[in-house]
Design an enzyme around this catalytic site. Structure first.
Site, PDB file in Angstrom:
ATOM      1  N   LYS A 294      41.815  50.922  38.158  1.00  0.00           N
ATOM      2  CA  LYS A 294      41.476  52.047  37.297  1.00  0.00           C
ATOM      3  C   LYS A 294      39.994  52.382  37.433  1.00  0.00           C
ATOM      4  O   LYS A 294      39.618  53.534  37.585  1.00  0.00           O
ATOM      5  CB  LYS A 294      41.831  51.670  35.856  1.00  0.00           C
ATOM      6  CG  LYS A 294      41.509  52.732  34.853  1.00  0.00           C
ATOM      7  CD  LYS A 294      42.005  52.304  33.486  1.00  0.00           C
ATOM      8  CE  LYS A 294      41.343  53.138  32.406  1.00  0.00           C
ATOM      9  NZ  LYS A 294      41.773  52.736  31.074  1.00  0.00           N
ATOM     10  N   GLU A 300      36.852  41.416  41.890  1.00  0.00           N
ATOM     11  CA  GLU A 300      37.864  40.759  42.726  1.00  0.00           C
ATOM     12  C   GLU A 300      38.587  41.789  43.595  1.00  0.00           C
ATOM     13  O   GLU A 300      38.775  41.597  44.792  1.00  0.00           O
ATOM     14  CB  GLU A 300      38.909  40.053  41.841  1.00  0.00           C
ATOM     15  CG  GLU A 300      38.391  38.887  41.032  1.00  0.00           C
ATOM     16  CD  GLU A 300      37.870  39.307  39.666  1.00  0.00           C
ATOM     17  OE1 GLU A 300      37.483  40.492  39.495  1.00  0.00           O
ATOM     18  OE2 GLU A 300      37.829  38.438  38.776  1.00  0.00           O
ATOM     19  N   GLY A 358      44.819  49.695  31.337  1.00  0.00           N
ATOM     20  CA  GLY A 358      45.254  48.945  32.523  1.00  0.00           C
ATOM     21  C   GLY A 358      46.602  48.272  32.331  1.00  0.00           C
ATOM     22  O   GLY A 358      47.516  48.405  33.144  1.00  0.00           O
ATOM     23  N   ARG A 359      46.754  47.567  31.204  1.00  0.00           N
ATOM     24  CA  ARG A 359      48.004  46.823  30.978  1.00  0.00           C
ATOM     25  C   ARG A 359      49.158  47.734  30.564  1.00  0.00           C
ATOM     26  O   ARG A 359      50.283  47.294  30.409  1.00  0.00           O
ATOM     27  CB  ARG A 359      47.762  45.716  29.949  1.00  0.00           C
ATOM     28  CG  ARG A 359      47.139  46.202  28.652  1.00  0.00           C
ATOM     29  CD  ARG A 359      46.564  45.051  27.851  1.00  0.00           C
ATOM     30  NE  ARG A 359      45.864  45.501  26.657  1.00  0.00           N
ATOM     31  CZ  ARG A 359      44.588  45.844  26.610  1.00  0.00           C
ATOM     32  NH1 ARG A 359      43.858  45.804  27.711  1.00  0.00           N
ATOM     33  NH2 ARG A 359      44.022  46.208  25.481  1.00  0.00           N
ATOM     34  N   GLU A 445      45.985  40.401  25.846  1.00  0.00           N
ATOM     35  CA  GLU A 445      44.778  41.219  26.010  1.00  0.00           C
ATOM     36  C   GLU A 445      44.725  42.285  24.907  1.00  0.00           C
ATOM     37  O   GLU A 445      43.653  42.708  24.504  1.00  0.00           O
ATOM     38  CB  GLU A 445      44.759  41.873  27.404  1.00  0.00           C
ATOM     39  CG  GLU A 445      43.367  42.304  27.847  1.00  0.00           C
ATOM     40  CD  GLU A 445      43.286  42.629  29.332  1.00  0.00           C
ATOM     41  OE1 GLU A 445      42.953  41.729  30.126  1.00  0.00           O
ATOM     42  OE2 GLU A 445      43.536  43.780  29.703  1.00  0.00           O
ATOM     43  N   HIS A 476      64.792  23.264  31.827  1.00  0.00           N
ATOM     44  CA  HIS A 476      64.517  21.981  32.473  1.00  0.00           C
ATOM     45  C   HIS A 476      63.016  21.752  32.630  1.00  0.00           C
ATOM     46  O   HIS A 476      62.590  20.936  33.435  1.00  0.00           O
ATOM     47  CB  HIS A 476      65.222  21.926  33.824  1.00  0.00           C
ATOM     48  CG  HIS A 476      66.712  22.009  33.662  1.00  0.00           C
ATOM     49  ND1 HIS A 476      67.496  20.905  33.392  1.00  0.00           N
ATOM     50  CD2 HIS A 476      67.548  23.076  33.637  1.00  0.00           C
ATOM     51  CE1 HIS A 476      68.756  21.287  33.252  1.00  0.00           C
ATOM     52  NE2 HIS A 476      68.811  22.603  33.394  1.00  0.00           N
ATOM     53  N   LYS A 601      32.863  38.358  33.101  1.00  0.00           N
ATOM     54  CA  LYS A 601      32.559  39.155  34.294  1.00  0.00           C
ATOM     55  C   LYS A 601      31.048  39.202  34.510  1.00  0.00           C
ATOM     56  O   LYS A 601      30.555  39.040  35.624  1.00  0.00           O
ATOM     57  CB  LYS A 601      33.056  40.594  34.108  1.00  0.00           C
ATOM     58  CG  LYS A 601      34.525  40.809  34.287  1.00  0.00           C
ATOM     59  CD  LYS A 601      34.817  42.303  34.245  1.00  0.00           C
ATOM     60  CE  LYS A 601      36.286  42.600  34.063  1.00  0.00           C
ATOM     61  NZ  LYS A 601      36.561  43.998  33.786  1.00  0.00           N
TER      62      LYS A 601
HETATM   63  O1  F6P Z   1      40.882  41.866  33.011  1.00  0.00           O
HETATM   64  C1  F6P Z   1      40.287  42.965  32.467  1.00  0.00           C
HETATM   65  C2  F6P Z   1      40.778  44.222  33.053  1.00  0.00           C
HETATM   66  O2  F6P Z   1      39.911  45.229  32.658  1.00  0.00           O
HETATM   67  C3  F6P Z   1      42.215  44.558  32.674  1.00  0.00           C
HETATM   68  O3  F6P Z   1      42.328  45.147  31.445  1.00  0.00           O
HETATM   69  C4  F6P Z   1      42.613  45.426  33.781  1.00  0.00           C
HETATM   70  O4  F6P Z   1      43.988  45.578  33.840  1.00  0.00           O
HETATM   71  C5  F6P Z   1      42.038  44.668  34.949  1.00  0.00           C
HETATM   72  O5  F6P Z   1      40.804  44.187  34.469  1.00  0.00           O
HETATM   73  C6  F6P Z   1      41.852  45.447  36.210  1.00  0.00           C
HETATM   74  O6  F6P Z   1      40.992  46.533  36.040  1.00  0.00           O
HETATM   75  P1  F6P Z   1      40.921  47.685  37.123  1.00  0.00           P
HETATM   76  O7  F6P Z   1      42.250  48.338  37.195  1.00  0.00           O
HETATM   77  O8  F6P Z   1      39.851  48.611  36.634  1.00  0.00           O
HETATM   78  O9  F6P Z   1      40.547  47.075  38.440  1.00  0.00           O
END
Ligand code: F6P
Length: 681
Positions: A294, A300, A358-359, A445, A476, A601
Site C-alpha cells: 500500500k 521488507e 492493509g489487513r 492488529e 493432535h 520499524k
Molecule cells: O505491519 C504493519 C503494516 O503496516 C500492516 O498493517 C500492513 O498490512 C503491512 O505493514 C504492509 O504494509 P504495506 O502494504 O504498506 O507494504
C-alpha cells in the site's frame, strides 16, 4: 451537541441528498428493540461523504458525554459524541453482574435445553451459526444488545459504510466494503472528491483486462514467453489475505481448472532464504513479479522487490524494459511516484486507496491481481460477490439474525466479562489453512489497542490472542490445552460438502464425513467435559481419575457453510472483518490504525545504521549495553567465520542464480539479448 471529531467541514452530505433514514426496523423477536432493526442502507442512501480533509486537526474529545443519542437518528460518525469509558456505563456494569450469575452455570446443562438451543442458532445468507455452546443466555444477549446500543454500534457501522473518516488518527475513511460494491450501488461514498465505487470499478476493469491478456498470452514477458509464474511480493495485509484466498481456491473445483499451468508464490519474509525458496526452479522469463505494498515503503517488501528486480536483470539483461514487462505494482494512489520510479509502467500499476486498510485489502488490487492472474478474474469476482452478500447481511439484519454482530458481541462477552483472553479458529477444511494467520493480523492488529477513540486508557480487557490450525491437525497438537488446560473459546468452521470428497473402498463414511465427525464431537467434548463419576462408571482406576477428568464448560461456536466455493470464501472473509469491527466499535477503539508496529520499524532503521558501522569495521555504538553485546557478537562472529573461510557466501547472486541454489543446474540459461539500456537506479 458537542462533536467528537473536528471533521465537520470536511464531512458533509453531497447535494443535500445524503440521507440515511433508518426508521425503527421491525421488532425482531421479543427481546430486541427497534433500534436493532434492519438498516435499509443500500436501498435508501443516495449520497456520500465529502473528501476526508488531510489538513483537519486531530479530534478533540468532547468533555460532556451524552448518553441520549438514538440510533434511529442516523448519527454520522462526526456527530458521535465522546463516549464515557464503556466500563463505567450501566450497560457494562449490568453485564459484569450478570457474568457472576453465568459463572454459577455449566454448559452441560445449557446444551440439554431444547428451547435454548433452538433460539441460539441462525441460518442466514446460507450460513448456519450455532452459538448454543457459548456461555450465554437470553438475558446475556439482551444485555449485550443494550451495550451495543449504548456504544452506538449501528451508527458506527453506518458511518463506516458511508465513508466517514473513522480511522481518525490517520484521517482516513474505512471503506473496504466499497471494494465489493456493485457498479450501480445506491451507496456512493465520496473521498477526495472521487466516487469510490466508480474508482473501484475502473480498477477492476483494468485488472480484468490485464489479467485476461496475460492469461491469453497477449501480454508476454521481455523475451516473448508467456507469463505463467506469478510471484507476489508483500507482507502483512499485502500478503496474508491474498495467500489465504489462494489456498482456498487451489482446490476449489473451478479454481483447479483455471489455475492449470500457473503457479503463484508469495515472497513476504525479508529473510534471503525466503527469496531462495521462492525463486527455486522458476524461469524468470516466464515470471511476473507483483509488488503489493500500500505504501510502497515497507522495508521488507522493498528489499524483496529490489531483489526480484535484480534477479530479472541478472537473467535477462540490464534493460529497464525487463522491469516494465515483468513487474507490476498494487499500491495506494499516494505511492504513485514511488511506483513509477521503481520502473513500473502506468499500465502495470493497479491502484488502491488510503481508505483501504492493509489487513482489509484482500478485495482490492492486492488480492485481485494475483488471484485473477492465476484463477481468472471471473472466479475472483465470485469472491467479491460473497463478500458483498455478507456486507449486506451485516448492515441489514437485526442482531439476532446478524452473524458477524452475534459473533462480535459474544467475542466481547468472552473477553471482557468471562475473561478469556484467547480465541482459536479451527477450520475443518484443509483449504482454510491460512485463515487463522489472516485472522491473527486482522484482529490483533485491529483491536490490539490500549486506549479508546478519545485517548482514554482502557481498564477492561480488549483484543484477544488469536491462533488456530485446521482440524483435525490441531486436535493432535494444542487441543490437550483446550480440553484440560486454559479454557479458550473456539470457532469451529465446517462445510456440508467437501471441495473434493473421497470414499475409500470398505469405509462406512466418506472421508469428509469422517473429518466432520470431529467437527461435531469436539464442541460437545469441550462443553460437557467428563466427570469423575462418569469415569468411575467406566471403571477407570481411582488414581487416574484426577488426570482424566475434564471440567468442561468450555465455550465454542460452530459455523457451518455449504461448501468452500469462491463465493463462500468471500462471505467468510467479510464475516471476520465485520466481527473485528463490531468488537472494536463496542470497545470504542479505533480498529483501523496500527501505530503499534511503527516503533519496531523505526528502531530497525537505527540498528541498520549501526550494522553498517560494524560491517565497516568501526566500533558499534548501541543505545544500551544489551543490544551492543548482541550486535558485537553478531558482527564479530561473522568476521571470524570469514577469516576461517568457512563458507560465508558473498551476498547476491551471479548469472547462475542464487548462490548455493539448484538454479545453476536448471534451465533456462540467462539471457542478455539486447544489451541495451541501463539498470534503473
Ligand atoms: O505491519 C504493519 C503494516 O503496516 C500492516 O498493517 C500492513 O498490512 C503491512 O505493514 C504492509 O504494509 P504495506 O502494504 O504498506 O507494504
Amino acid at each position: 451537541m458537542k462533536l467528537l471529531f473536528a471533521f465537520t467541514t470536511a464531512f458533509v452530505c453531497v447535494g443535500n441528498s445524503f440521507v440515511l433514514p433508518s426508521p425503527p426496523g421491525p421488532k425482531f423477536g421479543p427481546k430486541f428493540g427497534p433500534k436493532f432493526g434492519p438498516s435499509p442502507i443500500y436501498s435508501q442512501i443516495r449520497g456520500g461523504s465529502s473528501p476526508v480533509s488531510p489538513t483537519s486537526e486531530p479530534p478533540t474529545p468532547s468533555p460532556t458525554p451524552s448518553r441520549t443519542v438514538s440510533l434511529t437518528n442516523h448519527i454520522n460518525y462526526d456527530e458521535v459524541p465522546d463516549l464515557p469509558l464503556v466500563s463505567t456505563t450501566p450497560e457494562w456494569k449490568a453485564l459484569e453482574e450478570h457474568a457472576k450469575e453465568i459463572e454459577e452455570t455449566h454448559l452441560r446443562d445449557y446444551i440439554m435445553d431444547d428451547e435454548r438451543c433452538d433460539a441460539m442458532h441462525v441460518l442466514e445468507d446460507g450460513i448456519m451459526l450455532d452459538y448454543s455452546r457459548q456461555r450465554v443466555t437470553e438475558k446475556t444477549l439482551d444485555l449485550l444488545s443494550d451495550l451495543a446500543e449504548a456504544q452506538l454500534l449501528r451508527s458506527k457501522m453506518t458511518s463506516m459504510y458511508r465513508g466517514a473518516p473513522i480511522n481518525f488518527t490517520e484521517k482516513r475513511a474505512v471503506l473496504h466494503t466499497a471494494l465489493r460494491s456493485r457498479k450501480d450501488s445506491p451507496l456512493r461514498p465520496v473521498v477526495d472528491g472521487l466516487d469510490v465505487v466508480d474508482e473501484v470499478h475502473s480498477v477492476l476493469e483494468q485488472i480484468k483486462k490485464f489479467t485476461d491478456m496475460v492469461r491469453e498470452g497477449e501480454v508476454t514477458g521481455y523475451t516473448g514467453k508467456q507469463l505463467r509464474n506469478i510471484v507476489s511480493v508483500g507482507i502483512g495485509g499485502s500478503y496474508l489475505g491474498p495467500e489465504f484466498l489462494h489456498e482456498c481456491l487451489k482446490t476449489e473445483p473451478e479454481g483447479v481448472n483455471a489455475a492449470l499451468g500457473y503457479t503463484l508464490r508469495f515472497l513476504s519474509n525479508v529473510d534471503p532464504v525466503d527469496v531462495e525458496r521462492t525463486c527455486s526452479e522458476l524461469d524468470p522469463e516466464e515470471t511476473l513479479i507483483i509488488i503489493v505494498s500500500k505504501t510502497f515503503t515497507t522495508a521488507e517488501t522493498m528489499l524483496n522487490a529490489r531483489t526480484m528486480r535484480q534477479w530479472l536483470w541478472d537473467f535477462m539483461g540490464n534493460d529497464p524494459e525487463v522491469v516494465s514487462k515483468h513487474v507490476v505494482a498494487c499500491a495506494s494512489t499516494s505511492a504513485t511516484d514511488k511506483v513509477r520510479s521503481f520502473g513500473i509502467s502506468d499500465d502495470y500499476f493497479f491502484r488502491f486507496w488510503d481508505w483501504v486498510g492493509g489487513r482489509y485489502s484482500v478485495c482490492s488490487a492486492a488480492g485481485a491481481v494475483p488471484i485473477s492472474l492465476v484463477y481468472g478474474f471471473d472466479l475472483f469476482s465470485k469472491v467479491l460477490d460473497g463478500a458483498r452478500s455478507m456486507d449486506e447481511h451485516f448492515i441489514q439484519k437485526p442482531l439476532r439474525r446478524n452473524i458477524p454482530m452475534l459473533m462480535g458481541l459474544i467475542g466481547v462477552w468472552n473477553m471482557s466479562f468471562l475473561k478469556y483472553n484467547m480465541r482459536t479458529t479451527l477450520p475443518y477444511a484443509e483449504a482454510l489453512l491460512k485463515l487463522p494467520a489472516h485472522i491473527q493480523q486482522l484482529d490483533m492488529e485491529s483491536n490490539g489497542k490500549h486506549v479508546t477513540r478519545s485517548g482514554k486508557e482502557v481498564d477492561y480487557l480488549v483484543g484477544e490472542v488469536d491462533f488456530g490450525e485446521p482440524g483435525t491437525n490441531g486436535q493432535h497438537s494444542f487441543f490437550q490445552l483446550l480440553h484440560m488446560g486454559q479454557a479458550v473459546p473456539c470457532d469451529f468452521i465446517g462445510f456440508v460438502k467437501s471441495q473434493n470428497d473421497l470414499v475409500v473402498d470398505g469405509e462406512t463414511l466418506s472421508s469428509h464425513d469422517e473429518l466432520m465427525t470431529n467437527f461435531f464431537a469436539q464442541p460437545d467434548a469441550l462443553a460437557n467435559g467428563k466427570t469423575a463419576d462418569e469415569l468411575r462408571a467406566e471403571g477407570v482406576p481411582e488414581w487416574q481419575i484426577p488426570h482424566r477428568t475434564f471440567h468442561g464448560n468450555r465455550p465454542s461456536m460452530s459455523l457451518l457453510l455449504p461448501k468452500l466455493t469462491a463465493f463462500h470464501v468471500g462471505q467468510l472473509l467479510a464475516l471476520y472483518e465485520h466481527r473485528t469491527a463490531v468488537q472494536g466499535f463496542v470497545w470504542d477503539l479505533n480498529s483501523f490504525d496500527q501505530w503499534g508496529v511503527e516503533l519496531g520499524k523505526k528502531l530497525a532503521l537505527g540498528i541498520k545504521d549501526k550494522l553498517v558501522e560494524g560491517r565497516a569495521g568501526r566500533k558499534i555504538k548501541a543505545d544500551n549495553p544489551s543490544t551492543k553485546r548482541l550486535l558485537d557478537y553478531y558482527v564479530n562472529s561473522v568476521n571470524e567465520d570469514e577469516e576461517e573461510g568457512t563458507g560465508r557466501k558473498q551476498p547476491g547472486w551471479g548469472k547462475n542464480g542464487p548462490a548455493g541454489s539448484d538454479f545453476a543446474r536448471q534451465p533456462p540459461q540467462p539471457h542478455n539479448l539486447k544489451d541495451r539500456g541501463t539498470k534503473l537506479n
